[in-house]
Design an enzyme around this catalytic site. Structure first.
Site, PDB file in Angstrom:
ATOM      1  N   LYS A  48       0.839  -1.207   0.000  1.00  0.00           N
ATOM      2  CA  LYS A  48       0.000   0.000   0.000  1.00  0.00           C
ATOM      3  C   LYS A  48       0.873   1.256   0.000  1.00  0.00           C
ATOM      4  O   LYS A  48       2.078   1.178   0.261  1.00  0.00           O
ATOM      5  CB  LYS A  48      -0.901  -0.024   1.234  1.00  0.00           C
ATOM      6  CG  LYS A  48      -0.133   0.040   2.547  1.00  0.00           C
ATOM      7  CD  LYS A  48      -1.017  -0.271   3.740  1.00  0.00           C
ATOM      8  CE  LYS A  48      -0.209  -0.224   5.023  1.00  0.00           C
ATOM      9  NZ  LYS A  48      -0.988  -0.695   6.182  1.00  0.00           N
ATOM     10  N   TYR A 280      16.622  30.891   4.709  1.00  0.00           N
ATOM     11  CA  TYR A 280      15.543  31.716   5.264  1.00  0.00           C
ATOM     12  C   TYR A 280      15.731  31.975   6.751  1.00  0.00           C
ATOM     13  O   TYR A 280      15.998  31.041   7.519  1.00  0.00           O
ATOM     14  CB  TYR A 280      14.186  31.022   5.074  1.00  0.00           C
ATOM     15  CG  TYR A 280      13.709  30.967   3.655  1.00  0.00           C
ATOM     16  CD1 TYR A 280      13.592  32.130   2.885  1.00  0.00           C
ATOM     17  CD2 TYR A 280      13.337  29.757   3.075  1.00  0.00           C
ATOM     18  CE1 TYR A 280      13.130  32.076   1.567  1.00  0.00           C
ATOM     19  CE2 TYR A 280      12.865  29.686   1.776  1.00  0.00           C
ATOM     20  CZ  TYR A 280      12.776  30.844   1.023  1.00  0.00           C
ATOM     21  OH  TYR A 280      12.320  30.780  -0.265  1.00  0.00           O
TER      22      TYR A 280
HETATM   23  C1  LIG Z   1      -0.243  -1.758   6.733  1.00  0.00           C
HETATM   24  C2  LIG Z   1      -0.853  -3.032   7.114  1.00  0.00           C
HETATM   25  C3  LIG Z   1      -0.064  -4.180   7.260  1.00  0.00           C
HETATM   26  C4  LIG Z   1       1.427  -4.170   7.164  1.00  0.00           C
HETATM   27  O1  LIG Z   1       2.008  -3.468   8.237  1.00  0.00           O
HETATM   28  P1  LIG Z   1       3.577  -3.486   8.494  1.00  0.00           P
HETATM   29  O2  LIG Z   1       3.729  -2.911   9.833  1.00  0.00           O
HETATM   30  O3  LIG Z   1       4.178  -2.643   7.427  1.00  0.00           O
HETATM   31  O4  LIG Z   1       4.020  -4.882   8.370  1.00  0.00           O
HETATM   32  C5  LIG Z   1      -0.703  -5.372   7.524  1.00  0.00           C
HETATM   33  N1  LIG Z   1      -2.040  -5.431   7.641  1.00  0.00           N
HETATM   34  C6  LIG Z   1      -2.826  -4.341   7.523  1.00  0.00           C
HETATM   35  C7  LIG Z   1      -4.299  -4.473   7.673  1.00  0.00           C
HETATM   36  C8  LIG Z   1      -2.253  -3.110   7.273  1.00  0.00           C
HETATM   37  O5  LIG Z   1      -3.037  -2.035   7.168  1.00  0.00           O
END
Ligand SMILES: *Cc1c(COP(=O)(O)O)cnc(C)c1O
Length: 388
Positions: A48, A280
């Site tokens: 994701k 800045y």
């Molecule tokens: C983001 C997510 C993961 C993975 O999380 P990590 O900490 O990167 O391993 C697994 N399951 C769900 C539902 C998530 O939203």
């Protein structure tokens, strides 16, 4: 006359030296290590948020070649991006869906996560319209209180699922840990107890989901990926595959190789006299004759303003401090103590150079955040390049 650009994103042209390099070799290494740990269980690789800023398409292609059981995304849109790029592996859309997403999910074989009656109705309708039986995963809330069917409404939900069976096949059952990165936290055990209870109810209604899963990276590294006496056969790491641990005590648990390097180059170099104020607000004033390098990376690229006068970069195998305020497109570093520092030198913002490494954890500490946010925050205008 206006000449059309080559058929690629203009922002990927690499004219500016600022880029993210994604190591295919490191990704392989991490995937193989996880596979060894989980034996015969399945690996759902979470990609994701553009694979946490690494570039979802090329990361997913490598993972697909490595034969992961499934890919996980948060949004329907992210799943569609992967399908558009030709990724064929099963994809679980973990964030649930929204009105308008179901037909696209069914058409493009994206597996939705169900936890509201509307999800079930939307999916059934889309599957019926297209004359197919769609696969879905059921998510239960065991203690995270973010997504998932609450245990109190599970029986009603399972009845609705039974009624929708012509068009919906329950292929997976899942929940999500809230505090697996916190070793002493009793909530993880409690979540597993509720997970088991909910899965028993699912089976009692005649369902036998092929995939059962609960663990993210913290769960896997803390030994809760495939917890004893719990019916789990899939793990769901994201950041682990990218070679970063979610907490420092967990980094000792795995020989991880960071996948991402963030680099730029010196595009302007000059000597300034003592007393010269820099950037800045003039928050840094040279105390000596100073060799000052300008780097074409700023907070619009994710190089945070909180690194002003605090961060450092690697150049010629040495650390050089960020001086003055980081600006939107540019930052300044003091390279007076870096022998031979020259225009066009490669500069590492995150990653290794010589024998030194700047870790995502270090940048995160400067911004009072976690490595995830540093990596996800690398701007969209920074090209992501896969290196062999
Ligand atoms: C983001 C997510 C993961 C993975 O999380 P990590 O900490 O990167 O391993 C697994 N399951 C769900 C539902 C998530 O939203």
């Amino acid at each position: 006359m206006f000449k059309e650009l080559p058929r690629r994103r203009a922002l990927d042209l690499l004219i500016r030296p600022t880029r993210v390099e994604v190591s295919e070799r490191a990704l392989w290494h991490n995937v193989r290590w996880v596979k060894q740990q989980i034996g015969g269980a399945g690996l759902l690789a979470v990609v994701k948020a553009n694979a946490y800023g690494h570039g979802a398409v090329h990361v997913a292609r490598v993972l697909e070649r490595e034969g992961v059981a499934m890919l996980g995304v948060a949004l329907v849109e992210e799943g569609l991006e992967l399908r558009n790029a030709g990724v064929r592996a099963p994809i679980l859309v973990m964030g649930g869906s929204y009105e308008g997403g179901y037909e696209l999910m069914v058409q493009h074989e994206l597996t939705p996560t169900l936890f509201r009656f509307e999800h079930l109705e939307g999916l059934s309708r889309a599957a019926a319209k297209l004359g197919i039986r769609a696969r879905a995963h059921l998510k239960v809330d065991t203690g995270m209180a973010r997504l998932g069917v609450q245990l109190s409404e599970l029986t009603d939900f399972l009845r609705a699922l039974t009624a929708a069976q012509t068009h919906v096949e329950l292929d997976g059952f899942m929940s999500h840990f809230a505090s697996a990165d916190d070793p002493g936290n009793p909530s993880t055990e409690e979540q597993l107890r509720r997970y088991g209870q909910a899965l028993t109810a699912v089976r009692a209604h005649g369902f036998s989901p092929r995939w059962r899963h609960v663990a993210n990276t913290a769960g896997v590294l803390s030994g809760m990926g495939l917890p004893p006496q719990t019916d789990v056969n899939l793990v769901r790491p994201g950041i682990l595959l990218l070679g970063v641990a979610p907490a420092s005590w967990l980094s000792a648990k795995a020989p991880l190789e960071p996948v991402l390097s963030w680099k730029t180059g010196v595009t302007h170099l000059k000597t300034i006299e003592p007393g010269t104020a820099v950037s800045y607000g003039g928050t840094w004033v040279a105390q000596r004759r100073t060799l000052l390098a300008t780097l074409p990376v700023g907070y619009a690229d994710g190089f945070g303003r909180s690194f002003s006068n605090r961060g450092s970069v690697l150049i010629r195998g040495q650390r050089a401090p960020v001086v003055g305020r980081v600006t939107m497109d540019m930052s300044l570093v003091d390279v007076t103590d870096v022998p031979g520092a020259a225009l066009h030198d490669e500069v590492v913002l995150l990653g290794a150079q010589g024998g030194l490494r700047l870790a995502a954890e270090e940048l995160a500490a400067l911004s009072d955040t976690i490595p995830y946010e540093i990596m996800c925050g690398i701007g969209a205008r920074v090209p992501r390049v896969l290196v062999g």
